[in-house]
Design an enzyme around this catalytic site. Structure first.
Site: not given
Length: 244
Positions: A128, A141
Site C-alpha cells: 500500500s 494499517y
C-alpha cells in the site's frame, strides 16, 4: 496476457476486490486459478475456491495441501484499521498484524515447496501507499503495510538464488467493497469519498482492475528480471506534490 497459459496461480483474498480482479485476469490469461478466501464470494466460474483463513496455520497448510502445482502466489488478503496509536487496542493490533503480515508469511511458507518446482516462480504481495506515505488515522494499517514492504524485499533476497521472484504493488485508495464499507461507516460518506479522491493527484480512487494489472505484470514470466520491486499504483499520491 496469454503468457499465463499452462501456469497455476493461488490468490489469497480472492473472493472480492483486488483479489477477485486479479484472479479473473489470471484466468483470462490462461492460468489455472485457486482462490483462497474465507468465503467464495465472486469466484464462481473464475477459479477453484479453497476455504482458507490466512490468520490460522492449520487452515493455510490444509489449503496448500490441496494444490499440487504452483507457479504464482498473489497475497491480497488483508483487513483495515482506522485510528491513531491511541485508538486501536492491543488485541486489534495483534489481529491486523496477524492477518496482514503473518498471513503472508504463512502462505509463503506453505507455497514454497511447490514454487521451488516451477521454472517461473513468482510471489507478488499487495502492499500500500500507506507503507511509504504518512496517512492520517491509519497508524495500525500503515504499520502492517510497512512490514509487508520490508518483508517483500527480505524475501526477494532470500529466494533470488532459487529463481523465485518476490515483488509488491503499492495501491492508493482503491474503489473496492472494503473501502465502500469503510465509507459507509463515516458520518458523511459522500464527503469522506470526496476527501479520499482529492488526496490522490489524479482526483479519483484507483480501480481494482488497475491494481490487478500491476500484480499480473509482476507475476508474469515475461518479467523474469524483475524482483525486489515495489510498483506504485496510487494516482500519483506518493510521487507528486500538487500546488494548492
Amino acid at each position: 496476457m496469454s503468457e499465463f497459459k499452462g501456469l497455476t496461480a493461488a490468490v489469497t483474498g480472492a473472493g472480492s476486490g483486488i483479489g477477485l480482479a486479479t484472479a479473473k485476469m489470471l484466468a483470462d490469461g490462461g492460468a489455472t486459478v485457486f482462490g483462497l478466501d474465507i468465503a467464495e464470494g465472486g469466484l464462481a466460474g473464475v477459479g477453484q475456491w479453497i476455504q482458507c483463513d490466512v490468520s490460522d496455520d492449520a487452515s493455510v497448510e490444509a489449503a496448500f495441501a490441496k494444490i499440487s502445482q504452483l507457479d504464482i502466489l498473489i497475497n491480497s488478503a488483508a483487513i483495515s484499521a482506522v485510528g491513531n496509536v491511541e485508538a486501536n487496542p492491543s488485541d486489534e493490533w495483534n489481529k491486523v498484524m496477524n492477518i496482514n503480515v503473518v498471513g503472508i508469511v504463512r502462505t509463503a511458507r506453505y507455497s514454497l515447496p511447490l514454487l521451488r518446482k516451477s521454472k517461473c516462480a513468482s510471489i507478488v504481495n499487495v502492499c500500500s501507499v500507506a507503507a511509504t506515505a504518512g496517512i492520517p488515522k491509519r497508524a495500525l494499517y500503515s504499520s502492517t503495510k510497512g512490514a509487508v514492504l520490508s518483508l517483500t524485499m527480505a524475501m526477494a533476497n532470500d529466494y533470488v538464488a532459487e529463481g523465485i521472484r518476490v515483488n509488491c504493488v503499492n495501491p492508493g485508495t482503491a474503489d473496492t467493497p472494503w473501502v465502500q464499507r469503510l465509507l459507509a461507516q463515516a458520518a458523511d460518506p459522500e464527503a469522506e469519498r470526496k476527501a479520499l479522491e482529492a488526496r490522490q493527484p489524479l482526483g479519483r480512487l484507483v480501480s481494482a482492475d488497475e491494481v490487478a494489472r500491476a500484480l499480473c505484470y509482476l507475476a508474469s514470466p515475461l518479467q523474469g528480471s524483475t524482483t525486489a520491486t515495489s510498483l506504485a499504483v496510487d494516482g500519483g499520491m506518493q510521487g507528486l506534490r500538487i500546488p494548492r
